[in-house]
Motif scaffolding. Structure first.
Motif, short mmCIF file in Angstrom:
data_model
loop_
_atom_site.label_atom_id
_atom_site.label_comp_id
_atom_site.label_asym_id
_atom_site.label_seq_id
_atom_site.Cartn_x
_atom_site.Cartn_y
_atom_site.Cartn_z
N SER A 122 37.50 60.58 122.88
CA SER A 122 37.67 61.98 123.26
C SER A 122 37.94 62.80 122.00
O SER A 122 38.71 62.38 121.13
N VAL A 123 37.31 63.96 121.90
CA VAL A 123 37.41 64.77 120.67
C VAL A 123 38.12 66.09 120.98
O VAL A 123 37.69 66.84 121.86
N HIS A 124 39.23 66.31 120.27
CA HIS A 124 39.97 67.56 120.39
C HIS A 124 39.80 68.37 119.11
O HIS A 124 39.77 67.81 118.03
N ARG A 144 38.19 69.01 124.29
CA ARG A 144 39.29 69.94 124.46
C ARG A 144 39.48 70.75 123.19
O ARG A 144 39.33 70.22 122.09
N VAL A 145 39.85 72.02 123.34
CA VAL A 145 40.05 72.90 122.19
C VAL A 145 41.39 73.62 122.34
O VAL A 145 41.73 74.09 123.44
N THR A 146 42.15 73.68 121.26
CA THR A 146 43.34 74.53 121.23
C THR A 146 43.11 75.64 120.21
O THR A 146 43.16 75.41 119.00
N PRO A 147 42.80 76.86 120.70
CA PRO A 147 42.66 77.97 119.76
C PRO A 147 44.01 78.65 119.55
O PRO A 147 44.87 78.66 120.43
N LEU A 171 35.57 79.44 125.90
CA LEU A 171 36.33 78.28 126.37
C LEU A 171 36.62 78.37 127.86
O LEU A 171 36.62 77.35 128.56
N GLU A 172 36.85 79.57 128.36
CA GLU A 172 37.09 79.73 129.79
C GLU A 172 35.86 79.31 130.59
O GLU A 172 35.96 78.60 131.59
N ARG A 173 34.69 79.76 130.12
CA ARG A 173 33.44 79.40 130.82
C ARG A 173 33.22 77.89 130.79
O ARG A 173 32.74 77.30 131.75
N ALA A 174 33.54 77.25 129.65
CA ALA A 174 33.31 75.82 129.50
C ALA A 174 34.41 74.98 130.14
O ALA A 174 34.24 73.78 130.35
N GLY A 175 35.55 75.59 130.45
CA GLY A 175 36.68 74.85 131.02
C GLY A 175 37.25 73.83 130.03
O GLY A 175 37.68 72.75 130.44
N LYS A 176 37.28 74.19 128.75
CA LYS A 176 37.67 73.21 127.74
C LYS A 176 38.90 73.60 126.92
O LYS A 176 39.17 72.98 125.89
N ALA A 177 39.64 74.58 127.35
CA ALA A 177 40.83 74.97 126.58
C ALA A 177 42.03 74.15 127.02
O ALA A 177 42.31 74.03 128.22
#
Ligand code: SF4
Length: 258
Positions: A122-124, A144-147, A171-177
């Motif tokens: 898994s890549v963050h 997953r992304v933490t901006p 990120l909201e559109r991708a559901g990855k935050a």
């Protein structure tokens, strides 16, 4: 993307515990890329710019002493070092790509994410949240992304509101935050944290807003860490505008981990 002949400036690769945000406590492999286009007053990795002549690579988890190698490093080699460090396989919950600002090296980040994805890792990604065009290029390969949300009072630089908005909507559109991270100081004004909370709730409502007390860097003359009364005050202010506000300090520092 393929690694091919790509090279990337690297600060270090090591195994540790995630010390920030909602994934705190997870065992992760950290890949700290060198170089940053920001100059936050609270920066805890100023050694990432300019890139050091030698990169530090840990070869086995939990062992002291890193190998040193010349920068920039081969992206193919870097991908393999991370896979080898995950020993036994599955010890780590994720690879955390951080910096500096990793999205300055977007081709390398894309190739690395693809390589680790093929290995089932898994890549963050941790980013300042100010490079949405580069994020869009690699987001498919990242889990997953933490901006960040960069407060002017804490960084000493104007908040990049427009770039943050594009990053958050992506990120909201991708559901990855995983979360939006805001570093706060004793001097953080209530009006600024209120605006930041409303902004995060508008553009990235699915992610918690993490207020991270600044860690004072000895002798650096940066912002002062907030006291407990400041934390209660700023949390209450942010909570008027955001449904999920959490205060999470840098736990790895308490553990003496890097
Ligand atoms: S974005 Fe991170 S690495 Fe860059 S100056 Fe700010 S704290 Fe330092």
């Amino acid at each position: 993307m393929t690694a091919g002949d790509l090279r990337v400036p690297l600060l270090e690769v090591f195994s540790s515990f995630q010390g920030e945000g909602p994934a705190v406590g997870e065992r992760q492999v950290f890949v700290r890329l060198a170089g940053c286009d920001l100059r936050c007053a609270f920066c805890d990795t100023p050694e990432s710019f300019p890139a050091p002549g030698e990169a530090r690579v840990q070869r086995a988890p939990g062992t002291p002493g890193d190998d040193l190698g010349p920068n920039p490093v081969s992206v193919s080699d870097l991908a393999a070092w991370v896979v080898a460090l995950d020993d036994p396989r599955g010890l780590h919950r994720a690879v955390s790509v951080t910096g500096g600002e990793p999205l300055l090296h977007v081709s390398a980040v894309g190739a690395l994410a693809d390589a680790w994805g093929r290995e089932g890792l898994s890549v963050h990604l941790e980013t300042g949240g100010h490079r949405p065009d580069e994020l869009a290029r690699v987001l498919a390969g990242i889990d997953r992304v933490t901006p960040d949300l960069k407060l002017e009072s804490a960084t000493g630089q104007p908040t990049p509101w427009a770039a943050h908005a594009r990053t958050y909507r992506l990120l909201e559109r991708a559901g990855k935050a995983l979360a939006v991270k805001v570093v706060i100081a004793a001097s953080t004004p209530a009006e600024e944290i209120e605006r930041a909370a409303a902004f995060a709730a508008e553009h990235l409502p699915s992610a918690p807003l993490v207020l991270q007390p600044v860690s004072e860097v000895a002798g650096a003359g940066g912002p002062r860490a907030p006291g407990l009364a400041d934390l209660f005050r700023l949390h209450a202010t942010a909570s008027r505008r955001h449904a999920d506000v959490r205060v999470i300090p840098q736990v790895h520092r308490m553990l003496g981990a890097r």
